[in-house]
Design an enzyme around this catalytic site. Structure first.
Site, PDB file in Angstrom:
ATOM      1  N   THR A 341      -3.080  40.371  26.911  1.00  0.00           N
ATOM      2  CA  THR A 341      -2.196  40.013  25.805  1.00  0.00           C
ATOM      3  C   THR A 341      -2.637  38.677  25.228  1.00  0.00           C
ATOM      4  OG1 THR A 341       0.108  39.587  25.151  1.00  0.00           O
ATOM      5  CG2 THR A 341      -0.519  38.942  27.381  1.00  0.00           C
ATOM      6  N   HIS A 394       2.462  39.802  43.696  1.00  0.00           N
ATOM      7  CA  HIS A 394       2.102  39.176  44.974  1.00  0.00           C
ATOM      8  C   HIS A 394       2.305  40.111  46.162  1.00  0.00           C
ATOM      9  CE1 HIS A 394       0.764  35.979  47.333  1.00  0.00           C
ATOM     10  NE2 HIS A 394       1.638  35.041  47.063  1.00  0.00           N
TER      11      HIS A 394
END
Length: 423
Positions: A341, A394
């Site tokens: 993006t 994560h």
């Protein structure tokens, strides 16, 4: 009589919203004529006539939520316009009317509806999406108050009920209306407001962003790229590139190539979580975020590792054009493995992009800005620098791996010739 039904729109889409009818009752249509535009979570679709004739009945209005297979209108053959609609009415309506005409007025069928929904054990009519949501949330459909005048329960009705809004939707509508009316004059006329209903796509974007934050252990790491080498290549090659390939040499092809090279070294960034399993993807379909009128969409550049710079640039230009003209197909929006993006086109200097779930990585590009950079212990120069950000899940990507991934992207961009080798 031919029915206008909501067609299947892809395995991940079960319902849509009628955005606009292009015809009205009484209009003549031919096979293939566009009848209406349907807004879905991802794209707008045009529904065409499957038979010629006259639009006899429009059953669902603009703004209504509809589900796959639902009948939303009727088309009668043109040669039977005068008689076709009369047949079902004379055949069906008089039967209950004759049986009840002496005992009750015509409105008699309306009164049994509330008791049937509230406690006689029968199940009210409901759309498939509404039934599914009711099962998932353990809601008794008999307790759900719908807004549909014919008593059908829809997905939004069940959702409002579970959020505590069903009571005010129907059973308390009489008491709520005066309260709203009385509170309106209390607003400060010097500070006017306007209420707008969110489009289905905007609702989907909002829900997906919140879902990403709630389900993923999202973390962001940052670095910066010296864009001197890329700017030099573009300056020297842009005219010849444009002449040869009929497309401009932009930044996105460099970043796409760099991302693919880094994904090959750190494959967990090109994966997704499925329950207790990790699905490692051995292909590189890179999503490119594009800002459109209705909100952000992410069309996908397929097999980016097999494309050259010109092919990537052409694909991005084509997809971006379709996004802005609202002509993207569902297949062009599905199945990406990683997203890029670029907030820099709007002037963003630094940001933390949100994951495009179920993907586990997204790279954010930003504005190129001249900043003083130390060349050695004695010299510094103003260099065109860009901050880049990597948001990652994560749960499967460790911090060290994420940092190394971003450093790899940086190194590949600062040495554009290496992108040819990585490709």
């Amino acid at each position: 009589m031919n029915e206008i039904t909501v067609p299947a729109m892809g395995e991940s889409i079960t319902e849509g919203t009628i955005f606009k009818w292009h015809v009205k009752e009484g209009d003549s249509v031919n096979i293939g004529d566009v009848l209406l535009e349907l807004e879905t979570d991802k794209v707008n679709l045009e529904i065409s006539a499957e038979a010629s004739g006259v639009v006899q009945k429009i059953l669902r209005q603009e703004g209504d939520n509809v589900t796959i297979g639902e009948v939303i209108g009727q088309i009668s053959p043109e040669e039977g316009v005068g008689n076709e609609p009369a047949v079902p009415k004379t055949a069906e309506v008089p039967v209950p009317a004759q049986a009840e005409s002496k005992a009750a007025p015509v409105e008699q069928p309306k009164s049994p509806a509330p008791p049937a929904e509230s406690g006689d054990g029968s199940t009210p009519p409901a759309s498939p999406a509404a039934r599914k949501l009711a099962r998932e949330r353990g809601i008794d459909l008999d307790q759900v108050q719908g807004r549909d005048p014919i008593g059908r329960i829809y997905h939004e009705d069940v959702k409002n009920h579970s959020n505590g809004g069903s009571k005010t939707t129907a059973t308390e509508s009489k008491s709520v209306a005066p309260a709203v009316a009385s509170s309106a004059p209390a607003e400060n006329p010097a500070k006017p407001t306007e209420r707008q209903r969110m489009s289905r796509r905007r609702q989907t974007i909002a829900n997906r962003l919140v879902e990403a934050q709630h389900t993923a252990a999202m973390l962001t790491t940052f670095n910066e790229v010296d864009m001197t080498a890329i700017l030099d290549v573009r300056k020297r090659r842009k005219d010849a590139f444009k002449e040869k390939h009929d497309v401009s040499l932009g930044f996105m092809s460099f970043f796409t190539k760099a991302v693919v090279g880094a994904l090959k070294r750190y494959p967990l960034l090109n994966a997704e979580i499925d329950g207790e399993d990790i699905i490692l993807k051995k292909f590189y379909d890179i999503g490119i975020a594009v800002s459109a009128k209705e909100g952000l969409v992410v069309p996908v550049v397929r097999d980016a590792d097999r494309l050259g710079f010109a092919e990537i640039e052409k694909e991005i230009v084509d997809l971006a054009g379709k996004a802005r003209s609202n002509t993207l197909s569902l297949s062009e929006l599905q199945g990406g493995t990683f997203t890029i993006t670029n907030g820099g086109v709007f002037g963003s200097l630094l940001s933390t992009p949100i994951l495009n779930t179920p993907q586990v990585g997204i790279l954010g590009m930003h504005k190129i800005q001249l900043r003083p950079v130390a060349i050695d212990a004695e010299r510094s120069e103003n260099r065109p620098m860009m901050y880049i950000a990597l948001s990652y899940d994560h749960r499967i990507v460790d911090g060290a791996e994420a940092v190394r991934f971003l450093v790899t992207v940086k190194e590949l961009l600062e040495d554009p010739e290496s992108l040819l080798l990585e490709g």
